[in-house]
Design an enzyme around this catalytic site. Structure first.
Site, PDB file in Angstrom:
ATOM      1  N   ASP A   1      -1.523  -0.539   3.926  1.00  0.00           N
ATOM      2  CA  ASP A   1      -0.125  -0.212   3.663  1.00  0.00           C
ATOM      3  C   ASP A   1      -0.023   0.102   2.177  1.00  0.00           C
ATOM      4  O   ASP A   1      -0.888  -0.298   1.385  1.00  0.00           O
ATOM      5  CB  ASP A   1       0.756  -1.413   4.035  1.00  0.00           C
ATOM      6  CG  ASP A   1       2.206  -1.218   3.635  1.00  0.00           C
ATOM      7  OD1 ASP A   1       2.724  -0.106   3.822  1.00  0.00           O
ATOM      8  OD2 ASP A   1       2.803  -2.180   3.121  1.00  0.00           O
TER       9      ASP A   1
ATOM     10  N   ASP B   1       3.461   0.404   0.082  1.00  0.00           N
ATOM     11  CA  ASP B   1       4.537  -0.314  -0.598  1.00  0.00           C
ATOM     12  C   ASP B   1       4.349  -1.825  -0.484  1.00  0.00           C
ATOM     13  O   ASP B   1       4.132  -2.360   0.613  1.00  0.00           O
ATOM     14  CB  ASP B   1       5.894   0.080  -0.006  1.00  0.00           C
ATOM     15  CG  ASP B   1       6.234   1.535  -0.273  1.00  0.00           C
ATOM     16  OD1 ASP B   1       5.658   2.113  -1.205  1.00  0.00           O
ATOM     17  OD2 ASP B   1       7.066   2.097   0.467  1.00  0.00           O
TER      18      ASP B   1
END
Length: 338
Positions: free
Chosen positions: A132, A134
């Site tokens: 991922d 963010d």
């Protein structure tokens, strides 16, 4: 020590609790407030937060926007940890995260901070690792940072919290957030020049080590390619290994929406993207690393064999509790590869 009900604290009231003195500085940057608000909205609204001033030996020189780290307090699953950073960074930086105090305070509540032999075997033998972006590869939530730059930070942060909490479909929340500030192509470029993404500590070393061991690295994000491409270039990740959303612009550079064909533009999209990666490349074993529920969803048949929750930026307890391995520092992952 005074206690304030979480749901009664507005931004101005919260800021008023911090006053400047000769040897004590009470300050908070709007960016930090917004991140804490997201955490608050994900937590019980009846929680109580204890606010304790700390002494600072810094001044407002060198364009600092907030003071150094305030002692983190965890009260009924709500984390408050404020970290001082330089204003308007001109290059990529690994931010000194405050994960150690958090790790020390919560480790006893989880039984997955020490990996089992089976988990270590999967990690070491994985053909590919999907990250991922963010609050994992980077310490920021990209769309919230972009919205703040456009002056719509507070409103967009509320939608982000709703999306993270699962109360609205991701695609609806994405469209609603973008409609609040409609970023033009030129302004997005200006944002990237003035506020480049900030890397989490150790991520560059981890990616380098994974590459040295011939493991493929992918970035799978609900954020935007325009903001993730520079991150991939810095980390040496091929642009074709990015699965993310795409901002669309008209002939004059005006905002016209986002590409709905990207799997990450929809609820459950990260799981679909990871399944597509594995099927297309024929990977025998794949690991997903992230901080949120959408990352956890990628652990399913045909997708990720293992989910590692990275809580060095934000700890989402329901997600952390279901992870195969909970880490607060990328050093744990780096060292375990040997």
């Amino acid at each position: 020590m005074m206690c304030y009900p979480l749901h009664t604290i507005g931004r101005d009231a919260f800021l008023s609790l911090f006053q400047c003195k000769s040897e004590e500085i009470y300050a908070i940057r709007s960016h930090s407030f917004r991140k804490k608000r997201i955490l608050w909205m994900e937590s019980l609204m009846c929680a109580q937060i204890k606010l304790t001033p700390v002494h600072s030996h810094c001044s407002w020189k060198n364009n600092l926007r907030q003071v150094p780290l305030l002692a983190p307090r965890v009260t009924r699953r709500v984390l408050i940890a404020l970290t001082g950073v330089m204003a308007s960074p001109k290059s990529f930086n690994s931010i000194a995260a405050s994960s150690q105090p958090l790790e020390d305070s919560v480790t006893g509540r989880f039984d997955n901070t020490l990996p089992s032999k089976e988990v270590l075997d999967v990690w070491r033998n994985a053909d590919a690792v999907c990250f991922d972006v963010d609050s994992t590869v980077c310490v920021d939530e990209g769309i919230d940072e972009l919205a703040e730059f456009f002056g719509a930070g507070e409103a967009v942060a509320e939608w982000t919290a709703r999306a993270m909490g699962g109360s609205v479909p991701f695609e609806k929340a994405l469209a609603a957030r973008l409609s609040l500030f409609s970023p033009s192509q030129s302004r997005v470029q200006e944002f990237l020049e003035k506020r480049p993404p900030r890397l989490s500590p150790g991520i560059d070393t981890l990616v380098k080590k994974l590459h040295e061991k011939n493991k493929a690295v992918y970035l799978v994000s609900g954020g935007f390619r325009q903001m993730i491409n520079p991150v991939a270039k810095v980390l040496g990740i091929p642009l074709e290994n990015i699965f993310a959303n795409q901002l669309l612009f008209g002939s004059s550079g005006e905002f016209s929406g986002f590409d709905p064909n990207e799997p990450t533009s929809r609820s459950g999209g990260k799981a679909i993207a990871v399944q597509q990666i594995r099927k297309a490349k024929g990977f025998k074993s794949l690991v997903m690393i992230g901080d949120g529920a959408t990352d956890l969803e990628a652990r399913k048949p045909g997708g990720a064999d293992m989910f590692t929750c990275y809580a060095g930026v934000v700890l989402r307890e329901p997600v952390a509790a279901k992870a195969d391995w909970l880490v607060f520092n990328f050093k744990d992952l780096i060292n375990s590869l040997d």
